[in-house]
Design a protein around this motif. Structure first.
Motif, PDB file in Angstrom:
ATOM      1  N   UNK A  98      -1.197 -10.971   6.590  1.00 39.73           N
ATOM      2  CA  UNK A  98      -1.742 -11.768   7.740  1.00 39.73           C
ATOM      3  C   UNK A  98      -2.485 -10.676   8.705  1.00 39.73           C
ATOM      4  N   UNK A  99      -2.956  -9.397   8.194  1.00 39.16           N
ATOM      5  CA  UNK A  99      -3.636  -8.494   8.949  1.00 39.16           C
ATOM      6  C   UNK A  99      -2.445  -7.764   9.683  1.00 39.16           C
ATOM      7  N   UNK A 100      -1.266  -7.662   9.315  1.00 34.59           N
ATOM      8  CA  UNK A 100      -0.460  -6.984  10.022  1.00 34.59           C
ATOM      9  C   UNK A 100       0.310  -6.177   8.967  1.00 34.59           C
ATOM     10  N   UNK A 101       0.792  -5.111   9.424  1.00 37.65           N
ATOM     11  CA  UNK A 101       1.329  -3.820   8.820  1.00 37.65           C
ATOM     12  C   UNK A 101       2.873  -3.899   9.392  1.00 37.65           C
ATOM     13  N   UNK A 102       3.639  -3.413   8.184  1.00 36.74           N
ATOM     14  CA  UNK A 102       5.029  -3.007   8.497  1.00 36.74           C
ATOM     15  C   UNK A 102       5.070  -1.290   8.843  1.00 36.74           C
ATOM     16  N   UNK A 103       6.123  -0.929   9.294  1.00 42.09           N
ATOM     17  CA  UNK A 103       6.286   0.426   9.669  1.00 42.09           C
ATOM     18  C   UNK A 103       6.217   1.536   8.382  1.00 42.09           C
ATOM     19  N   UNK A 104       6.534   1.009   7.284  1.00 44.33           N
ATOM     20  CA  UNK A 104       6.497   1.903   6.254  1.00 44.33           C
ATOM     21  C   UNK A 104       7.799   2.442   5.745  1.00 44.33           C
ATOM     22  N   UNK A 112       0.854  -1.063  -0.200  1.00 44.72           N
ATOM     23  CA  UNK A 112      -0.167   0.440   0.010  1.00 44.72           C
ATOM     24  C   UNK A 112       0.895   1.321   0.003  1.00 44.72           C
ATOM     25  N   UNK A 113       0.340   2.465  -0.383  1.00 43.32           N
ATOM     26  CA  UNK A 113       0.890   3.734  -0.140  1.00 43.32           C
ATOM     27  C   UNK A 113      -0.140   4.597   0.426  1.00 43.32           C
ATOM     28  N   UNK A 117       8.826 -10.353   0.513  1.00 44.61           N
ATOM     29  CA  UNK A 117       8.393  -9.457  -0.685  1.00 44.61           C
ATOM     30  C   UNK A 117       8.762  -8.407  -1.191  1.00 44.61           C
ATOM     31  N   UNK A 118       8.844  -8.302  -2.691  1.00 42.00           N
ATOM     32  CA  UNK A 118       9.486  -7.099  -3.036  1.00 42.00           C
ATOM     33  C   UNK A 118       8.590  -6.188  -4.001  1.00 42.00           C
ATOM     34  N   UNK A 119       8.694  -4.756  -4.061  1.00 41.78           N
ATOM     35  CA  UNK A 119       8.278  -4.087  -5.179  1.00 41.78           C
ATOM     36  C   UNK A 119       9.200  -3.310  -5.738  1.00 41.78           C
ATOM     37  N   UNK A 172       5.399   4.040   1.683  1.00 42.47           N
ATOM     38  CA  UNK A 172       4.921   2.626   1.221  1.00 42.47           C
ATOM     39  C   UNK A 172       4.872   1.676   2.459  1.00 42.47           C
ATOM     40  N   UNK A 173       3.779   0.886   2.577  1.00 39.63           N
ATOM     41  CA  UNK A 173       3.668  -0.093   3.496  1.00 39.63           C
ATOM     42  C   UNK A 173       3.476  -1.471   3.038  1.00 39.63           C
ATOM     43  N   UNK A 174       4.019  -2.419   3.768  1.00 40.56           N
ATOM     44  CA  UNK A 174       3.800  -3.898   3.423  1.00 40.56           C
ATOM     45  C   UNK A 174       2.796  -4.351   4.263  1.00 40.56           C
ATOM     46  N   UNK A 175       1.909  -5.201   3.853  1.00 35.58           N
ATOM     47  CA  UNK A 175       0.653  -5.867   4.679  1.00 35.58           C
ATOM     48  C   UNK A 175       0.742  -7.408   4.381  1.00 35.58           C
TER      49      UNK A 175
END
Length: 111
Positions: A98-104, A37-38, A78-80, A93-96
């Motif tokens: 299993x219903x968890x988020x990274x810190x961005x 996401x972003x 995972x890469x983008x 930009x955020x990684x998601x």
């Protein structure tokens, strides 16, 4: 404990490229669909790209043909890959998964 840790953001000129990474721990990574996401200030978080556990991908219209999501299940990552970047791609930009988020991780594209 589930953790998603993004890296790879930075400052790049328009037309340039960046590759974001998101390393996951605490989950059975190969079974989990992952997303990028972003978000920009004052706007809702926008779904950019998704990848299933078996590698099926999907993209927002705004990045189709320029961005590529991929995964390495052996590395729980995972890469983008972001090519032909535009100033409007500037965001956190955020990684998601299993219903968890990274810190961005912040991406800034200068014109």
């Amino acid at each position: 404990q589930v953790q998603l840790v993004e890296s790879g953001g930075g400052l790049v000129q328009a037309g340039g490229s960046l590759r974001l990474s998101c390393k996951a721990s605490g989950i059975i990574f190969s079974a989990i669909g992952m997303r990028w996401y972003r978000q920009t200030p004052g706007k809702e978080r926008e779904l950019v790209a998704t990848i299933t556990g078996t590698g099926t991908t999907n993209y927002a219209d705004s990045v189709q043909g320029r961005f590529a999501i991929s995964r390495d299940n052996a590395k729980n990552t995972v890469y983008l890959q972001m090519n032909s970047l535009k100033p409007e791609d500037t965001a956190v930009y955020y990684c998601w998964g299993a219903a968890y988020w990274g810190q961005g991780t912040r991406v800034t594209v200068s014109s």
